[in-house]
Design an enzyme around this catalytic site. Structure first.
Site, PDB file in Angstrom:
ATOM      1  NE  ARG A 203      63.744  11.507 -32.988  1.00  0.00           N
ATOM      2  CZ  ARG A 203      65.021  12.174 -32.886  1.00  0.00           C
ATOM      3  NH1 ARG A 203      65.536  12.396 -34.181  1.00  0.00           N
ATOM      4  NH2 ARG A 203      65.531  12.712 -31.688  1.00  0.00           N
TER       5      ARG A 203
ATOM      6  CG  ASP B  35      68.002  13.649 -29.090  1.00  0.00           C
ATOM      7  OD1 ASP B  35      68.178  14.605 -28.983  1.00  0.00           O
ATOM      8  OD2 ASP B  35      67.017  13.835 -30.996  1.00  0.00           O
TER       9      ASP B  35
ATOM     10  N   GLY C 135      69.359  22.943 -34.534  1.00  0.00           N
ATOM     11  CA  GLY C 135      69.128  24.042 -33.345  1.00  0.00           C
ATOM     12  C   GLY C 135      69.366  22.970 -32.341  1.00  0.00           C
ATOM     13  N   GLY C 136      68.892  21.827 -32.464  1.00  0.00           N
ATOM     14  CA  GLY C 136      68.450  20.908 -31.030  1.00  0.00           C
ATOM     15  C   GLY C 136      66.885  21.138 -30.915  1.00  0.00           C
TER      16      GLY C 136
ATOM     17  CB  SER D 282      64.185  20.072 -31.473  1.00  0.00           C
ATOM     18  OG  SER D 282      63.427  19.411 -29.917  1.00  0.00           O
TER      19      SER D 282
ATOM     20  CB  THR E 224      70.540  19.054 -37.269  1.00  0.00           C
ATOM     21  OG1 THR E 224      70.763  18.007 -36.131  1.00  0.00           O
ATOM     22  CG2 THR E 224      69.114  18.619 -37.816  1.00  0.00           C
TER      23      THR E 224
END
Ligand code: GLU
Length: 573
Positions: A108, A433, A479-480, A458, A393
């Site tokens: 990340r 985010d 998909g967030g 997420s 994504t």
């Protein structure tokens, strides 16, 4: 559920090699011949055919699942640039076919050391509008993908590192045909053309998005990859590429960021303890924080384990009600507790405690929606969930011939990320985010911006094992904040309703994030709106473009699925 076919085959071969008699040798030879004629139990499911082919070729060349995932993702950076890439980050779960061990790798992005809690506040201390925050340098986190790949390749790679770059370099040089989805997203985008590098790449001389099928070449990306193939991830994090990233972020007109060379040099991918929770006769394994995805999927499934979903079946509004309510409860906890565990204490064990999940399940009424669920543990802090569903994504799933499996979700956050393009790749906007507000309801928000911290995600790469530890399924989706819902739907459709993998992924989406229950527009599920409203749900019917990819292990071999809502494919050989 049988053990993974690879594991079985491996054991059989070893046993037979110890036999000395010539007759046995003949049996062994005929066995090996038959095995060689059968398709190897390997598979890749990914969001674009070129990427899946690159991964499949690596598998055929004797590469591991990690090798194939890396090769495929380097091609996705090129052919699906809106979704993910070397300018972004990822979470990767790995299943070892020999030891049955599951490992979790965190690539990340991090906030620059100079970032402070007011990063996304305007001069009056109010949160900036989302798009004002996204576009430019402010939102760019230190990319994590290549350090993640380096770490995973050291642990699980079989082919030499430079080999994994060949397909992407070739395709970047020769060019690839612009896909309908890429064309449409470029045409729809309002911000890409504001920055010279992105404008020059994504539009033609008349300022129009390249047509579908146009052969798009990216020599700058080929050059970037060549350097990293030769000198390792180091070539990205120190030296001229790093210098150009910093210059682009700091020089973004109107909305610069504070990233420094030291931020890039300091970036580390992290191995984290994987989270697994029993669900009926399976174990579901997910990624721990800083993503909220693993905890949300596991909590939802842990609550659903108290209900007979198989008995209700896929056409029952009651089943939808239960899944929506379980997810609602998980999202109430998510909003309050989930953030980077290196910065705040996330009570993961308490949130996944079976007794706690049984208490949460007991809150669900079969006849009436909870409406708004409250978090279930005492709250040290507060946080603010974001509610969007960006068209970016990517998720890919790979199995190699040794039974190793990768389930990886990668992202640059919004479609085309920050819109800043450096040396042929886009930089992420993952810092959006974070919670824009550092404090809420008189408390510090867990997911507030801090220097060096990872924004809450997420993303929910998931693996399912049986009670013997053998692999059953690999799945995940973009998909967030709807990602956990897309994954839960696929798990329930496959494990409880017995749908094959393609049907489970294609099954209409329905998601609850502790607000309205969303039903996928244009599907038979939308007709269940009145039933759910009668149970007290606020229902919204809307498009829900998941992009789930995965496979399930069956008696017949691997059963793969690619989301029909995007451009993905499943390849075996
Ligand atoms: N940036 C988001 C996250 O990490 C993913 C966005 C998306 O799925 O498009 O949760």
């Amino acid at each position: 559920m049988p053990a993974h076919p690879n594991t079985l085959a491996g054991k059989t071969i070893r046993k037979m090699q110890s036999a000395a008699a010539p007759r046995r040798l003949a049996v062994l030879l005929s066995f090996l011949l038959t095995a060689a004629c059968q398709s190897p139990p390997q598979m890749i499911a990914a969001a674009n055919p070129f990427a899946a082919e690159a991964g499949r070729d690596i598998l055929n060349a004797g590469g591991s699942a990690v090798d194939a995932a890396i090769a495929a993702e380097l091609v996705l950076t090129l052919v699906e640039p809106q979704s993910s890439g070397v300018g972004g980050g990822a979470f990767l779960l790995h299943y070892d076919g020999q030891s049955q061990e599951v490992s979790a790798y965190d690539g990340r992005e991090t906030a620059p050391a100079a970032a402070t809690a007011d990063l996304f506040l305007d001069a009056e201390g109010k949160p900036m509008s989302f798009w004002d925050a996204v576009v430019g340098g402010r939102s760019v986190g230190v990319p994590g993908l290549l350090r993640l790949f380096e770490t995973a390749h050291r642990a699980h790679g079989r082919l030499p590192w430079p080999r994994l770059f060949e397909a992407a370099i070739d395709l970047a040089e020769s060019g690839f045909p612009v896909s309908p989805r890429l064309h449409e997203l470029v045409a729809r985008d309002k911000h890409l053309r504001r920055f010279e590098a992105a404008k020059a790449y994504f539009y033609d001389r008349d300022d129009q998005p390249h047509a579908v099928g146009h052969r798009l070449q990216n020599p700058a990306y080929a050059d970037t990859l060549r350097r990293i193939a030769r000198d390792g991830a180091e070539a990205f994090y120190n030296g001229p590429i790093a210098a150009d990233i910093v210059a682009s972020v700091r020089g973004a007109v109107g909305n610069p960021g504070a990233m420094s060379l030291a931020d890039l040099a300091a970036y580390e991918a992290k191995a984290r303890p994987v989270l697994c929770l029993p669900y009926r006769r399976w174990q579901i394994c997910g990624m721990p924080p800083p993503t909220s995805g693993g905890v949300a999927v596991l909590q939802t499934m842990g609550i659903l384990a108290h209900f007979d979903l198989a008995g209700l079946g896929p056409e029952s509004p009651q089943a939808l009600h239960l899944v929506a309510e379980a997810s609602r409860l998980a999202f109430a906890d998510r909003g309050l507790f989930l953030a980077d565990p290196d910065f705040v204490t996330v009570p993961v064990e308490e949130l996944l405690d079976p007794a706690y999940l049984a208490d949460r399940a007991a809150l669900i009424s079969p006849t009436r929606s909870l409406g708004k669920a409250e978090p279930g543990l005492p709250a040290p802090q507060a946080s603010m969930p974001r509610q969007d569903d960006p068209p970016s994504t990517t998720h890919l799933a790979v199995a190699d011939r040794w039974g190793n499996v990768v389930s990886m979700t990668a992202s640059i956050e919004s479609a085309f990320g920050s819109r800043l393009m450096v040396r042929g790749f886009l930089l992420n906007n993952e810092l959006t985010d974070f919670s824009f507000l550092p404090r809420s309801a008189g408390r510090a928000v867990a997911n507030r911006v801090e220097g060096g911290k990872r924004p809450r995600s997420s993303m929910s790469p998931t693996l399912v094992l049986d009670d013997q530890g053998a692999l059953v399924m690999a799945v995940g989706s973009p998909g967030g904040s709807r990602i956990p819902g897309y994954v839960v739907k696929t798990l329930v459709a496959s494990l409880d309703w017995g749908l094959d993998m393609q049907a489970a992924i294609a099954f209409p989406n329905f998601v609850n994030r502790n607000g309205a229950t969303d039903l996928e527009e244009g599907t038979p599920l939308a007709r269940m709106a009145p039933d759910l409203e009668a149970l007290g749900h606020e229902v919204r019917v809307r498009p829900m473009t998941s992009g789930a990819h995965g496979f399930r292990v069956t008696d017949e071999g691997l059963d793969g699925g690619a989301d029909p809502r995007r451009e993905g494919v499943v390849l075996t050989r």
